[in-house]
Design an enzyme around this catalytic site. Structure first.
Site, PDB file in Angstrom:
ATOM      1  N   HIS A 178       0.850  -1.186   0.000  1.00 61.51           N
ATOM      2  CA  HIS A 178       0.000   0.000   0.000  1.00 61.51           C
ATOM      3  C   HIS A 178       0.890   1.242   0.000  1.00 61.51           C
ATOM      4  O   HIS A 178       2.106   1.149   0.185  1.00 61.51           O
ATOM      5  CB  HIS A 178      -0.928   0.007   1.234  1.00 61.51           C
ATOM      6  CG  HIS A 178      -0.197   0.067   2.532  1.00 61.51           C
ATOM      7  ND1 HIS A 178      -0.112  -1.009   3.390  1.00 61.51           N
ATOM      8  CD2 HIS A 178       0.501   1.051   3.129  1.00 61.51           C
ATOM      9  CE1 HIS A 178       0.594  -0.689   4.451  1.00 61.51           C
ATOM     10  NE2 HIS A 178       0.995   0.572   4.316  1.00 61.51           N
TER      11      HIS A 178
HETATM   12  C1  T46 Z   1       2.625   0.539   7.266  1.00 55.96           C
HETATM   13  C2  T46 Z   1       3.267  -0.781   7.545  1.00 55.96           C
HETATM   14  C3  T46 Z   1       4.716  -0.705   7.821  1.00 55.96           C
HETATM   15  C4  T46 Z   1      -5.275  -0.545  12.981  1.00 55.96           C
HETATM   16  O1  T46 Z   1      -6.449  -0.762  13.366  1.00 55.96           O
HETATM   17  N1  T46 Z   1      -4.566   0.492  13.533  1.00 55.96           N
HETATM   18  C5  T46 Z   1      -3.296   0.774  13.136  1.00 55.96           C
HETATM   19  O2  T46 Z   1      -2.683   1.722  13.665  1.00 55.96           O
HETATM   20  C6  T46 Z   1      -2.705  -0.028  12.105  1.00 55.96           C
HETATM   21  C7  T46 Z   1      -1.296   0.293  11.617  1.00 55.96           C
HETATM   22  C8  T46 Z   1      -3.421  -1.066  11.581  1.00 55.96           C
HETATM   23  N2  T46 Z   1      -4.685  -1.325  12.018  1.00 55.96           N
HETATM   24  C9  T46 Z   1      -5.421  -2.481  11.484  1.00 55.96           C
HETATM   25  C10 T46 Z   1      -5.838  -2.378  10.032  1.00 55.96           C
HETATM   26  C11 T46 Z   1      -5.842  -3.822   9.578  1.00 55.96           C
HETATM   27  O3  T46 Z   1      -7.102  -4.384   9.878  1.00 55.96           O
HETATM   28  O4  T46 Z   1      -4.541  -3.618  11.554  1.00 55.96           O
HETATM   29  C12 T46 Z   1      -4.790  -4.485  10.462  1.00 55.96           C
HETATM   30  C13 T46 Z   1      -3.502  -4.799   9.712  1.00 55.96           C
HETATM   31  O5  T46 Z   1      -3.050  -3.597   9.059  1.00 55.96           O
HETATM   32  P1  T46 Z   1      -2.299  -3.626   7.650  1.00 55.96           P
HETATM   33  O6  T46 Z   1      -2.816  -4.706   6.808  1.00 55.96           O
HETATM   34  O7  T46 Z   1      -2.338  -2.225   7.094  1.00 55.96           O
HETATM   35  O8  T46 Z   1      -0.800  -3.982   8.110  1.00 55.96           O
HETATM   36  P2  T46 Z   1       0.556  -3.879   7.270  1.00 55.96           P
HETATM   37  O9  T46 Z   1       1.591  -4.575   8.050  1.00 55.96           O
HETATM   38  O10 T46 Z   1       0.365  -4.303   5.865  1.00 55.96           O
HETATM   39  O11 T46 Z   1       0.891  -2.301   7.248  1.00 55.96           O
HETATM   40  C14 T46 Z   1       1.213  -1.643   8.461  1.00 55.96           C
HETATM   41  C15 T46 Z   1       0.577  -0.259   8.501  1.00 55.96           C
HETATM   42  O12 T46 Z   1      -0.829  -0.374   8.250  1.00 55.96           O
HETATM   43  C16 T46 Z   1       1.160   0.696   7.499  1.00 55.96           C
HETATM   44  O13 T46 Z   1       0.866   2.009   7.909  1.00 55.96           O
HETATM   45  O14 T46 Z   1       3.257   1.435   6.742  1.00 55.96           O
HETATM   46  O15 T46 Z   1       2.627  -1.505   8.607  1.00 55.96           O
END
Ligand code: T46
Length: 135
Positions: A49
């Site tokens: 993303h």
């Molecule tokens: C990034 C990389 C390095 C929340 O509810 N609150 C939060 O602060 C975050 C970061 C995530 N979430 C929820 C949203 C999704 O349901 O946690 C779940 C997993 O998030 P995501 O699929 O976006 O995770 P990554 O590891 O792909 O990405 C994360 C961060 O979202 C992003 O900002 O830069 O880590």
């Protein structure tokens, strides 16, 4: 600045090492949120993303992982492998995170609260916005 690798000062003595980050000096934005990725399987792939407005400082506080930044015409690979090394991200950058070592903990210091509206999770949408911003 779109991305920058920063090396923080280490205080090393016979007891071990200490790294300290100070707002305004080491973190060039107001901190609103800190989150960590942990319990990561080696074959896991995260990210895929871009953020529209969020500024971030990524630090691998334990172990190592590979961050790939995609600038549409080229990609840049960065290994984060030390708590005294950070990756500053500011601007629209597609990122992919993989090759997690055992015990990898990736901590992210962020300039804003969680907001799903700040994410672009479609690569096609990212390319379109990236090319538009370049005009
Ligand atoms: C990034 C990389 C390095 C929340 O509810 N609150 C939060 O602060 C975050 C970061 C995530 N979430 C929820 C949203 C999704 O349901 O946690 C779940 C997993 O998030 P995501 O699929 O976006 O995770 P990554 O590891 O792909 O990405 C994360 C961060 O979202 C992003 O900002 O830069 O880590």
């Amino acid at each position: 600045m779109v991305y920058k690798i920063v090396n923080f000062k280490n205080f090393i003595d016979k007891r071990g090492s200490l790294v300290s980050l100070e707002c305004d000096k080491d973190i060039p934005f107001n901190v609103k949120r800190i989150y960590s990725l942990y319990n990561l399987r080696n074959e896991a792939e995260r990210g895929f993303h871009a953020h529209i407005n969020l500024k971030q400082l990524l630090i691998c506080v334990s172990g190592n992982c590979l961050i790939t930044l995609d600038f549409v015409k080229y990609r840049k690979e960065i290994i984060l492998d030390n708590p005294s090394k950070g990756l500053l991200l500011n601007g629209l950058i597609w990122r992919e995170i993989k090759n997690f070592s055992p015990n990898c903990v990736l901590t992210v210091i962020a300039s804003d609260f969680y907001d799903e509206k700040d994410y672009i999770r479609s690569y096609d949408e990212y390319v379109a916005k990236f090319n538009l911003d370049a005009i």
